[in-house]
Design a protein around this motif. Structure first.
Motif: not given
Length: 424
Positions: A222-225, A301-302, A307-312, A315-318
Protein backbone atom coordinates in the motif's frame (compact mmCIF):
# COMPACT_ATOMS: atom_id res chain seq x y z
CA UNK A 1 23.46 -0.21 25.83
CA UNK A 2 23.01 -3.57 24.14
CA UNK A 3 19.48 -4.86 23.90
CA UNK A 4 20.49 -8.12 25.53
CA UNK A 5 21.69 -6.13 28.55
CA UNK A 6 18.30 -4.53 29.04
CA UNK A 7 16.22 -5.83 31.97
CA UNK A 8 12.94 -7.65 31.39
CA UNK A 9 9.93 -5.43 30.56
CA UNK A 10 9.32 -3.22 33.55
CA UNK A 11 6.62 -4.20 36.00
CA UNK A 12 6.43 -0.54 37.01
CA UNK A 13 4.62 0.17 33.76
CA UNK A 14 1.42 -1.52 34.81
CA UNK A 15 -1.13 -3.06 32.50
CA UNK A 16 -3.67 -0.60 33.88
CA UNK A 17 -1.34 2.25 32.95
CA UNK A 18 -0.98 0.93 29.43
CA UNK A 19 -4.75 0.60 29.14
CA UNK A 20 -5.30 4.13 30.39
CA UNK A 21 -2.85 5.60 27.87
CA UNK A 22 -4.15 3.47 25.02
CA UNK A 23 -7.72 4.32 25.93
CA UNK A 24 -6.92 8.01 25.70
CA UNK A 25 -5.40 7.50 22.24
CA UNK A 26 -8.29 5.34 21.09
CA UNK A 27 -10.90 7.73 22.44
CA UNK A 28 -12.46 4.99 24.54
CA UNK A 29 -13.78 5.15 28.06
CA UNK A 30 -11.28 4.45 30.80
CA UNK A 31 -11.57 1.38 32.99
CA UNK A 32 -13.94 2.08 35.85
CA UNK A 33 -13.18 1.18 39.43
CA UNK A 34 -14.95 -1.94 40.72
CA UNK A 35 -16.97 0.19 43.14
CA UNK A 36 -18.31 2.57 40.53
CA UNK A 37 -18.97 -0.29 38.12
CA UNK A 38 -20.89 -2.13 40.81
CA UNK A 39 -22.99 0.93 41.47
CA UNK A 40 -24.01 0.97 37.83
CA UNK A 41 -24.72 -2.74 37.91
CA UNK A 42 -22.27 -3.38 35.07
CA UNK A 43 -19.53 -5.32 36.80
CA UNK A 44 -19.85 -9.07 36.23
CA UNK A 45 -16.46 -10.62 36.76
CA UNK A 46 -14.82 -7.70 34.96
CA UNK A 47 -17.30 -7.53 32.09
CA UNK A 48 -20.73 -6.09 31.49
CA UNK A 49 -23.53 -8.63 31.46
CA UNK A 50 -25.01 -9.11 28.01
CA UNK A 51 -28.62 -8.53 27.11
CA UNK A 52 -31.74 -10.69 26.92
CA UNK A 53 -33.34 -10.92 23.49
CA UNK A 54 -35.38 -13.27 21.33
CA UNK A 55 -34.85 -13.18 17.56
CA UNK A 56 -37.84 -14.80 15.96
CA UNK A 57 -39.42 -15.49 12.61
CA UNK A 58 -36.31 -15.45 10.44
CA UNK A 59 -34.61 -18.17 8.43
CA UNK A 60 -31.65 -19.34 10.52
CA UNK A 61 -28.41 -20.49 8.84
CA UNK A 62 -25.91 -22.58 10.77
CA UNK A 63 -22.56 -22.20 8.95
CA UNK A 64 -21.09 -25.23 10.72
CA UNK A 65 -23.60 -27.69 9.30
CA UNK A 66 -25.20 -25.74 6.49
CA UNK A 67 -28.60 -26.39 8.06
CA UNK A 68 -31.34 -23.90 7.24
CA UNK A 69 -34.24 -23.48 9.68
CA UNK A 70 -37.28 -21.52 8.57
CA UNK A 71 -39.47 -19.64 11.09
CA UNK A 72 -36.70 -19.91 13.68
CA UNK A 73 -36.32 -18.69 17.23
CA UNK A 74 -33.04 -17.72 18.90
CA UNK A 75 -33.26 -17.13 22.65
CA UNK A 76 -30.42 -15.06 24.15
CA UNK A 77 -30.10 -14.63 27.90
CA UNK A 78 -27.31 -12.66 29.53
CA UNK A 79 -25.62 -12.31 26.17
CA UNK A 80 -25.48 -16.08 25.57
CA UNK A 81 -27.63 -18.27 23.31
CA UNK A 82 -29.82 -20.51 25.47
CA UNK A 83 -31.79 -22.10 22.63
CA UNK A 84 -32.06 -21.91 18.85
CA UNK A 85 -34.20 -23.81 16.39
CA UNK A 86 -37.66 -24.01 14.82
CA UNK A 87 -40.44 -22.16 16.60
CA UNK A 88 -42.26 -25.40 17.38
CA UNK A 89 -39.31 -26.65 19.48
CA UNK A 90 -38.10 -23.52 21.22
CA UNK A 91 -39.99 -21.98 24.11
CA UNK A 92 -40.02 -18.18 24.19
CA UNK A 93 -39.70 -16.77 27.73
CA UNK A 94 -42.73 -14.80 28.82
CA UNK A 95 -42.28 -11.06 28.55
CA UNK A 96 -39.06 -11.43 26.59
CA UNK A 97 -37.86 -8.57 24.44
CA UNK A 98 -38.15 -9.67 20.82
CA UNK A 99 -36.61 -8.77 17.50
CA UNK A 100 -38.74 -9.75 14.55
CA UNK A 101 -36.87 -11.20 11.58
CA UNK A 102 -39.80 -12.34 9.45
CA UNK A 103 -38.83 -12.53 5.80
CA UNK A 104 -35.14 -12.14 6.70
CA UNK A 105 -32.20 -14.47 7.25
CA UNK A 106 -30.41 -14.79 10.58
CA UNK A 107 -26.73 -15.67 10.88
CA UNK A 108 -24.12 -15.54 13.64
CA UNK A 109 -22.21 -12.28 13.95
CA UNK A 110 -19.30 -12.07 11.53
CA UNK A 111 -15.58 -12.30 12.27
CA UNK A 112 -12.95 -10.02 10.72
CA UNK A 113 -9.64 -11.83 11.18
CA UNK A 114 -7.46 -8.89 10.11
CA UNK A 115 -8.55 -5.38 11.04
CA UNK A 116 -6.83 -2.34 12.55
CA UNK A 117 -9.02 -0.75 15.23
CA UNK A 118 -7.34 2.31 16.70
CA UNK A 119 -10.36 4.35 17.84
CA UNK A 120 -13.70 3.87 19.53
CA UNK A 121 -15.38 5.19 16.38
CA UNK A 122 -13.75 2.50 14.24
CA UNK A 123 -14.81 -0.16 16.73
CA UNK A 124 -18.39 1.12 16.64
CA UNK A 125 -18.42 1.17 12.84
CA UNK A 126 -17.13 -2.40 12.71
CA UNK A 127 -20.00 -3.62 14.90
CA UNK A 128 -22.53 -1.74 12.82
CA UNK A 129 -21.14 -3.50 9.74
CA UNK A 130 -21.84 -6.87 11.37
CA UNK A 131 -18.39 -7.61 12.83
CA UNK A 132 -18.94 -8.91 16.35
CA UNK A 133 -15.54 -10.60 16.75
CA UNK A 134 -12.18 -9.66 15.29
CA UNK A 135 -8.42 -10.05 15.38
CA UNK A 136 -6.23 -6.98 15.34
CA UNK A 137 -3.57 -6.48 12.70
CA UNK A 138 -1.66 -4.30 15.23
CA UNK A 139 -1.83 -0.64 16.24
CA UNK A 140 0.91 1.94 16.83
CA UNK A 141 0.32 2.60 20.54
CA UNK A 142 -1.60 -0.38 21.96
CA UNK A 143 -4.97 1.16 21.09
CA UNK A 144 -6.29 -2.27 20.17
CA UNK A 145 -5.71 -3.45 23.75
CA UNK A 146 -7.91 -0.60 24.97
CA UNK A 147 -10.56 -1.43 22.36
CA UNK A 148 -10.52 -5.04 23.59
CA UNK A 149 -11.26 -3.83 27.11
CA UNK A 150 -14.02 -1.56 25.82
CA UNK A 151 -15.61 -4.58 24.13
CA UNK A 152 -15.55 -6.53 27.37
CA UNK A 153 -17.33 -3.80 29.32
CA UNK A 154 -19.60 -2.31 26.65
CA UNK A 155 -20.10 -5.09 24.10
CA UNK A 156 -22.43 -3.13 21.83
CA UNK A 157 -19.65 -0.59 21.19
CA UNK A 158 -16.87 -2.88 19.96
CA UNK A 159 -16.24 -6.37 18.63
CA UNK A 160 -14.67 -8.88 20.98
CA UNK A 161 -11.06 -8.55 19.95
CA UNK A 162 -7.81 -10.47 19.87
CA UNK A 163 -5.29 -7.64 20.26
CA UNK A 164 -1.84 -7.67 18.62
CA UNK A 165 -0.32 -4.65 20.31
CA UNK A 166 2.54 -3.11 18.32
CA UNK A 167 4.02 -4.40 15.05
CA UNK A 168 7.25 -6.41 15.10
CA UNK A 169 8.91 -4.66 12.15
CA UNK A 170 12.45 -3.48 11.33
CA UNK A 171 11.58 0.22 11.61
CA UNK A 172 9.38 0.92 14.62
CA UNK A 173 9.28 4.64 13.89
CA UNK A 174 7.30 6.57 16.49
CA UNK A 175 6.08 3.30 18.00
CA UNK A 176 9.20 3.37 20.19
CA UNK A 177 7.33 6.11 22.06
CA UNK A 178 4.52 3.71 22.89
CA UNK A 179 6.46 2.10 25.69
CA UNK A 180 9.53 3.03 27.77
CA UNK A 181 10.77 -0.53 27.35
CA UNK A 182 10.90 -0.05 23.58
CA UNK A 183 12.89 3.19 23.59
CA UNK A 184 16.33 1.46 23.81
CA UNK A 185 15.59 0.00 20.37
CA UNK A 186 15.76 3.50 18.87
CA UNK A 187 19.56 3.30 19.26
CA UNK A 188 19.85 0.32 16.92
CA UNK A 189 21.38 1.46 13.65
CA UNK A 190 19.85 -1.41 11.65
CA UNK A 191 16.51 -1.39 13.44
CA UNK A 192 14.76 -4.39 14.95
CA UNK A 193 16.68 -7.19 13.26
CA UNK A 194 18.86 -8.96 15.81
CA UNK A 195 17.52 -11.94 17.72
CA UNK A 196 17.66 -9.90 20.93
CA UNK A 197 15.73 -6.98 19.45
CA UNK A 198 13.07 -9.23 17.94
CA UNK A 199 12.57 -11.02 21.22
CA UNK A 200 12.39 -7.70 23.00
CA UNK A 201 9.45 -6.38 20.99
CA UNK A 202 7.58 -9.67 21.42
CA UNK A 203 8.24 -9.75 25.17
CA UNK A 204 7.09 -6.16 25.65
CA UNK A 205 3.90 -6.91 23.71
CA UNK A 206 3.23 -9.95 25.88
CA UNK A 207 3.90 -7.98 29.05
CA UNK A 208 1.35 -5.40 27.99
CA UNK A 209 -1.35 -7.99 27.35
CA UNK A 210 -1.24 -8.76 23.62
CA UNK A 211 -3.23 -11.85 22.59
CA UNK A 212 -1.32 -12.42 19.33
CA UNK A 213 1.89 -11.15 17.73
CA UNK A 214 2.03 -9.44 14.33
CA UNK A 215 5.17 -9.39 12.19
CA UNK A 216 6.14 -9.15 8.53
CA UNK A 217 8.34 -10.83 5.95
CA UNK A 218 7.84 -8.40 3.03
CA UNK A 219 7.50 -4.67 2.47
CA UNK A 220 4.06 -3.08 2.07
CA UNK A 221 1.89 -3.12 -1.04
CA UNK A 222 0.00 0.00 0.00
CA UNK A 223 3.00 2.34 -0.18
CA UNK A 224 4.15 3.24 -3.71
CA UNK A 225 7.78 3.67 -2.67
CA UNK A 226 7.99 0.14 -1.26
CA UNK A 227 8.28 -3.13 -3.17
CA UNK A 228 6.02 -5.76 -1.58
CA UNK A 229 8.21 -8.51 -3.03
CA UNK A 230 11.25 -7.29 -1.09
CA UNK A 231 11.94 -9.48 1.93
CA UNK A 232 12.74 -7.74 5.22
CA UNK A 233 13.10 -10.72 7.58
CA UNK A 234 14.70 -14.12 6.99
CA UNK A 235 13.26 -17.44 8.08
CA UNK A 236 15.70 -17.44 11.00
CA UNK A 237 14.52 -14.01 12.15
CA UNK A 238 10.89 -15.04 11.85
CA UNK A 239 11.66 -18.17 13.84
CA UNK A 240 12.93 -15.96 16.68
CA UNK A 241 9.62 -14.07 16.67
CA UNK A 242 7.59 -17.29 16.63
CA UNK A 243 9.67 -18.88 19.40
CA UNK A 244 9.33 -15.81 21.64
CA UNK A 245 5.58 -15.69 21.03
CA UNK A 246 5.18 -19.39 21.77
CA UNK A 247 6.98 -19.01 25.08
CA UNK A 248 4.15 -16.68 25.98
CA UNK A 249 1.54 -19.09 24.62
CA UNK A 250 0.72 -16.89 21.61
CA UNK A 251 0.58 -17.33 17.85
CA UNK A 252 1.97 -15.10 15.10
CA UNK A 253 0.30 -13.56 12.06
CA UNK A 254 2.66 -12.55 9.28
CA UNK A 255 2.32 -9.88 6.57
CA UNK A 256 3.62 -11.47 3.35
CA UNK A 257 3.60 -11.26 -0.45
CA UNK A 258 6.44 -13.06 -2.23
CA UNK A 259 6.51 -16.83 -2.58
CA UNK A 260 9.88 -17.12 -0.85
CA UNK A 261 8.67 -14.83 1.92
CA UNK A 262 5.50 -16.85 2.34
CA UNK A 263 7.44 -20.10 2.46
CA UNK A 264 9.93 -18.74 5.00
CA UNK A 265 7.07 -17.51 7.18
CA UNK A 266 5.20 -20.80 7.07
CA UNK A 267 8.28 -22.94 7.76
CA UNK A 268 9.19 -20.59 10.61
CA UNK A 269 5.89 -21.62 12.23
CA UNK A 270 3.53 -18.66 11.90
CA UNK A 271 -0.10 -19.33 12.74
CA UNK A 272 -1.48 -17.44 9.75
CA UNK A 273 -0.26 -15.95 6.50
CA UNK A 274 -1.66 -12.47 5.75
CA UNK A 275 -2.14 -11.14 2.18
CA UNK A 276 0.13 -13.76 0.54
CA UNK A 277 -0.62 -12.73 -3.04
CA UNK A 278 2.15 -14.82 -4.61
CA UNK A 279 2.01 -17.85 -2.34
CA UNK A 280 2.86 -20.94 -4.40
CA UNK A 281 1.69 -24.52 -4.45
CA UNK A 282 4.73 -25.74 -2.52
CA UNK A 283 3.93 -23.37 0.33
CA UNK A 284 0.21 -24.14 0.23
CA UNK A 285 0.98 -27.84 0.66
CA UNK A 286 3.18 -26.95 3.64
CA UNK A 287 0.38 -24.83 5.08
CA UNK A 288 -2.04 -27.72 4.79
CA UNK A 289 0.43 -30.03 6.51
CA UNK A 290 1.10 -27.60 9.35
CA UNK A 291 -2.43 -26.27 9.75
CA UNK A 292 -1.39 -22.72 8.85
CA UNK A 293 -4.29 -20.38 8.10
CA UNK A 294 -4.51 -18.08 5.09
CA UNK A 295 -6.01 -14.60 5.53
CA UNK A 296 -5.74 -13.16 2.00
CA UNK A 297 -7.35 -9.74 2.64
CA UNK A 298 -8.75 -9.63 -0.89
CA UNK A 299 -10.62 -6.48 0.07
CA UNK A 300 -7.41 -4.56 0.70
CA UNK A 301 -5.85 -5.66 -2.59
CA UNK A 302 -9.02 -4.83 -4.51
CA UNK A 303 -8.97 -1.42 -2.87
CA UNK A 304 -5.56 -0.67 -4.34
CA UNK A 305 -7.02 -0.88 -7.84
CA UNK A 306 -9.22 2.12 -7.05
CA UNK A 307 -6.30 4.21 -5.82
CA UNK A 308 -5.57 7.61 -7.37
CA UNK A 309 -1.89 6.70 -7.26
CA UNK A 310 -0.99 5.01 -10.58
CA UNK A 311 1.58 2.71 -8.97
CA UNK A 312 -0.90 1.43 -6.41
CA UNK A 313 -3.72 1.16 -8.95
CA UNK A 314 -1.60 -0.95 -11.25
CA UNK A 315 -0.43 -3.05 -8.34
CA UNK A 316 -4.03 -3.72 -7.31
CA UNK A 317 -5.09 -4.66 -10.83
CA UNK A 318 -2.13 -7.01 -11.22
CA UNK A 319 -2.26 -8.63 -7.77
CA UNK A 320 -5.99 -9.25 -7.35
CA UNK A 321 -6.42 -11.99 -10.00
CA UNK A 322 -3.23 -13.68 -8.78
CA UNK A 323 -4.49 -13.63 -5.21
CA UNK A 324 -7.91 -14.96 -6.21
CA UNK A 325 -6.22 -17.92 -7.91
CA UNK A 326 -4.17 -18.51 -4.76
CA UNK A 327 -7.34 -18.45 -2.64
CA UNK A 328 -9.05 -21.04 -4.81
CA UNK A 329 -5.95 -23.23 -4.87
CA UNK A 330 -5.73 -23.01 -1.07
CA UNK A 331 -9.38 -23.97 -0.72
CA UNK A 332 -9.03 -26.94 -3.07
CA UNK A 333 -5.99 -28.17 -1.12
CA UNK A 334 -7.81 -27.89 2.20
CA UNK A 335 -5.96 -24.88 3.61
CA UNK A 336 -8.14 -23.03 6.12
CA UNK A 337 -9.17 -19.57 4.89
CA UNK A 338 -10.20 -16.68 7.12
CA UNK A 339 -11.85 -13.43 6.07
CA UNK A 340 -10.04 -10.20 6.90
CA UNK A 341 -10.48 -6.74 5.44
CA UNK A 342 -7.26 -5.04 6.65
CA UNK A 343 -9.45 -1.99 7.33
CA UNK A 344 -7.54 0.93 8.84
CA UNK A 345 -7.21 4.68 8.92
CA UNK A 346 -10.76 5.44 9.97
CA UNK A 347 -12.49 3.51 7.18
CA UNK A 348 -14.09 0.19 8.06
CA UNK A 349 -14.92 -1.99 5.07
CA UNK A 350 -17.69 -4.55 5.79
CA UNK A 351 -16.24 -8.03 6.10
CA UNK A 352 -19.18 -9.10 3.94
CA UNK A 353 -17.19 -7.62 1.06
CA UNK A 354 -14.37 -10.08 1.80
CA UNK A 355 -16.89 -12.94 1.74
CA UNK A 356 -18.13 -11.66 -1.61
CA UNK A 357 -14.58 -11.69 -3.00
CA UNK A 358 -14.02 -15.20 -1.63
CA UNK A 359 -17.10 -16.24 -3.57
CA UNK A 360 -15.79 -14.49 -6.69
CA UNK A 361 -12.54 -16.42 -6.28
CA UNK A 362 -14.47 -19.66 -6.69
CA UNK A 363 -15.47 -20.78 -3.21
CA UNK A 364 -18.99 -22.19 -2.83
CA UNK A 365 -21.27 -19.75 -1.01
CA UNK A 366 -21.38 -21.73 2.25
CA UNK A 367 -17.60 -22.09 2.35
CA UNK A 368 -17.19 -18.39 1.66
CA UNK A 369 -19.53 -17.63 4.59
CA UNK A 370 -17.52 -19.97 6.80
CA UNK A 371 -14.39 -17.85 6.24
CA UNK A 372 -16.11 -15.09 8.24
CA UNK A 373 -17.77 -17.37 10.79
CA UNK A 374 -16.62 -20.87 11.81
CA UNK A 375 -13.19 -20.87 10.12
CA UNK A 376 -12.25 -17.42 11.38
CA UNK A 377 -13.49 -18.37 14.85
CA UNK A 378 -11.10 -21.34 14.85
CA UNK A 379 -8.22 -19.07 13.88
CA UNK A 380 -9.03 -16.77 16.79
CA UNK A 381 -9.36 -19.74 19.14
CA UNK A 382 -13.00 -18.96 19.96
CA UNK A 383 -14.70 -21.70 17.95
CA UNK A 384 -16.63 -22.93 21.01
CA UNK A 385 -18.37 -19.60 21.48
CA UNK A 386 -18.26 -17.75 18.14
CA UNK A 387 -19.36 -18.56 14.58
CA UNK A 388 -22.70 -20.24 15.28
CA UNK A 389 -26.04 -19.48 16.91
CA UNK A 390 -26.32 -22.56 19.09
CA UNK A 391 -26.72 -23.19 22.80
CA UNK A 392 -23.76 -21.84 24.76
CA UNK A 393 -22.49 -19.60 21.96
CA UNK A 394 -22.26 -15.83 22.13
CA UNK A 395 -25.51 -13.99 21.49
CA UNK A 396 -24.07 -12.23 18.44
CA UNK A 397 -26.16 -12.20 15.27
CA UNK A 398 -26.84 -10.38 12.04
CA UNK A 399 -30.13 -10.15 10.19
CA UNK A 400 -29.87 -9.80 6.42
CA UNK A 401 -32.42 -9.05 3.73
CA UNK A 402 -31.98 -12.03 1.42
CA UNK A 403 -30.66 -15.56 1.11
CA UNK A 404 -26.86 -15.45 1.61
CA UNK A 405 -26.52 -18.90 0.06
CA UNK A 406 -27.91 -17.45 -3.17
CA UNK A 407 -26.20 -14.07 -2.91
CA UNK A 408 -23.46 -13.57 -0.33
CA UNK A 409 -23.39 -9.83 -1.05
CA UNK A 410 -26.31 -9.39 1.38
CA UNK A 411 -23.76 -9.81 4.17
CA UNK A 412 -22.29 -6.40 3.32
CA UNK A 413 -25.38 -4.58 4.55
CA UNK A 414 -27.00 -6.29 7.55
CA UNK A 415 -30.35 -4.75 8.42
CA UNK A 416 -29.87 -5.51 12.14
CA UNK A 417 -26.88 -6.42 14.28
CA UNK A 418 -27.05 -8.04 17.71
CA UNK A 419 -23.99 -7.99 19.96
CA UNK A 420 -24.13 -10.00 23.20
CA UNK A 421 -27.91 -9.95 23.18
CA UNK A 422 -28.17 -6.21 22.55
CA UNK A 423 -29.63 -4.91 19.29
CA UNK A 424 -27.16 -2.36 17.96
Amino acid sequence: MCVEAAPPPSSRLTRRGVLAGAAALAGTVTVASPASASRRGTERGGTERGGDLVIQGGTLLDPATGDVTEDSVVVIEGGVVRAAGPRARVAVPKGAKTLGAHGKWVLPGLVDAHIHLSTAAEARDAVRAGVTSARSGSTNFYQDIAVRELARRLPARAPRLRAAGVFVTPDLGDTVLADPDLTPLARLRDGVRSAEALRRVVEVNLARGADVIKTRVNERAGLPDQDPLTQVYSREQLSEVVAAARRGGKGVLCHSYSEKGCHDAVTAGVLSLEHGAFVGERTLHEMRRRGTYFTPTLTAIAGLAASSDPVLAERGRAYLPVLKRAVLAAHELGVELAAGTDSSGGKVVPVGREVELMREAGLPALDAIRTATTAAARLLGVERTVGRLARGFAGDAIVVDGDPLADVSVLKTPVRVVRAGVAV
